[in-house]
Scaffold this active site. Sequence first.
Site, PDB file in Angstrom:
ATOM      1  N   TYR A  14       0.875  -1.170   0.000  1.00 17.26           N
ATOM      2  CA  TYR A  14       0.000   0.000   0.000  1.00 17.26           C
ATOM      3  C   TYR A  14       0.918   1.227   0.000  1.00 17.26           C
ATOM      4  O   TYR A  14       0.788   2.128   0.826  1.00 17.26           O
ATOM      5  CB  TYR A  14      -0.954   0.012   1.197  1.00 17.26           C
ATOM      6  CG  TYR A  14      -1.787  -1.248   1.318  1.00 17.26           C
ATOM      7  CD1 TYR A  14      -2.940  -1.396   0.552  1.00 17.26           C
ATOM      8  CD2 TYR A  14      -1.414  -2.263   2.176  1.00 17.26           C
ATOM      9  CE1 TYR A  14      -3.707  -2.539   0.656  1.00 17.26           C
ATOM     10  CE2 TYR A  14      -2.180  -3.420   2.289  1.00 17.26           C
ATOM     11  CZ  TYR A  14      -3.326  -3.559   1.530  1.00 17.26           C
ATOM     12  OH  TYR A  14      -4.084  -4.697   1.631  1.00 17.26           O
ATOM     13  N   GLU A  38       1.172  -0.845  -4.901  1.00 14.10           N
ATOM     14  CA  GLU A  38       0.084   0.106  -4.650  1.00 14.10           C
ATOM     15  C   GLU A  38      -1.069  -0.185  -5.591  1.00 14.10           C
ATOM     16  O   GLU A  38      -0.854  -0.462  -6.774  1.00 14.10           O
ATOM     17  CB  GLU A  38       0.596   1.535  -4.853  1.00 14.10           C
ATOM     18  CG  GLU A  38      -0.455   2.612  -4.891  1.00 14.10           C
ATOM     19  CD  GLU A  38      -1.341   2.664  -3.656  1.00 14.10           C
ATOM     20  OE1 GLU A  38      -2.568   2.869  -3.820  1.00 14.10           O
ATOM     21  OE2 GLU A  38      -0.849   2.497  -2.530  1.00 14.10           O
ATOM     22  N   ASP A  81       1.086  -0.411   5.128  1.00 20.66           N
ATOM     23  CA  ASP A  81       0.339   0.818   5.411  1.00 20.66           C
ATOM     24  C   ASP A  81      -1.022   0.746   4.716  1.00 20.66           C
ATOM     25  O   ASP A  81      -1.274   1.470   3.750  1.00 20.66           O
ATOM     26  CB  ASP A  81       1.144   2.029   4.933  1.00 20.66           C
ATOM     27  CG  ASP A  81       0.520   3.361   5.328  1.00 20.66           C
ATOM     28  OD1 ASP A  81      -0.459   3.372   6.101  1.00 20.66           O
ATOM     29  OD2 ASP A  81       1.021   4.398   4.855  1.00 20.66           O
ATOM     30  N   CYS A 108      -4.277   4.034  10.457  1.00 22.69           N
ATOM     31  CA  CYS A 108      -4.972   5.277  10.800  1.00 22.69           C
ATOM     32  C   CYS A 108      -6.233   4.995  11.609  1.00 22.69           C
ATOM     33  O   CYS A 108      -6.897   5.923  12.050  1.00 22.69           O
ATOM     34  CB  CYS A 108      -5.298   6.072   9.538  1.00 22.69           C
ATOM     35  SG  CYS A 108      -6.391   5.215   8.404  1.00 22.69           S
TER      36      CYS A 108
END
Length: 158
Positions: A14, A38, A81, A108
């Site tokens: 990612y 990605e 991530d 996050c």
Amino acid sequence: MAAAAAGERALDLYAGAGLFSAYLADAVGPDGSVLSVEGSAAASAHASTNLAAYAGVQVVAGDVATVLGELAAPADVVVLDPPRAGAKREVVAEVLRRSPRAVALVACDPAALARDVALFREAGWDLAALRGFDLFPMTHHVECVALLSPVEPGVPRS
């Protein structure tokens, strides 16, 4: 946190436009390698541009789980991530299949982080370190970075 070293093989999953890939490429040096994966074709195109000066860096655009399933990319260190929903079981399994010595998991959403850490723990890995960053003051958002490592035989889990 994962302390990538010269000559190691790193995965940046990612990877976006390659922010962590650049740091990994510096750390592993010309004798190491970095695979940057990605899902966004546009972000991967930017990563290709941003990382063009680094030897040993390969940028792949595609779904992370699919790319990992198709490539036999070994890894000593993984930076993971994922989006807010987390990496989930399929990606964690593909990471574990490579037997890295360390995984730096960026999240996050603390709940998604907890779910992903639980998947690593099911596989005999330990949460070695955790750090929270208040990147968005006056909100409930907290960016977290976790260091995961395999538990050594005979060493009790924390």
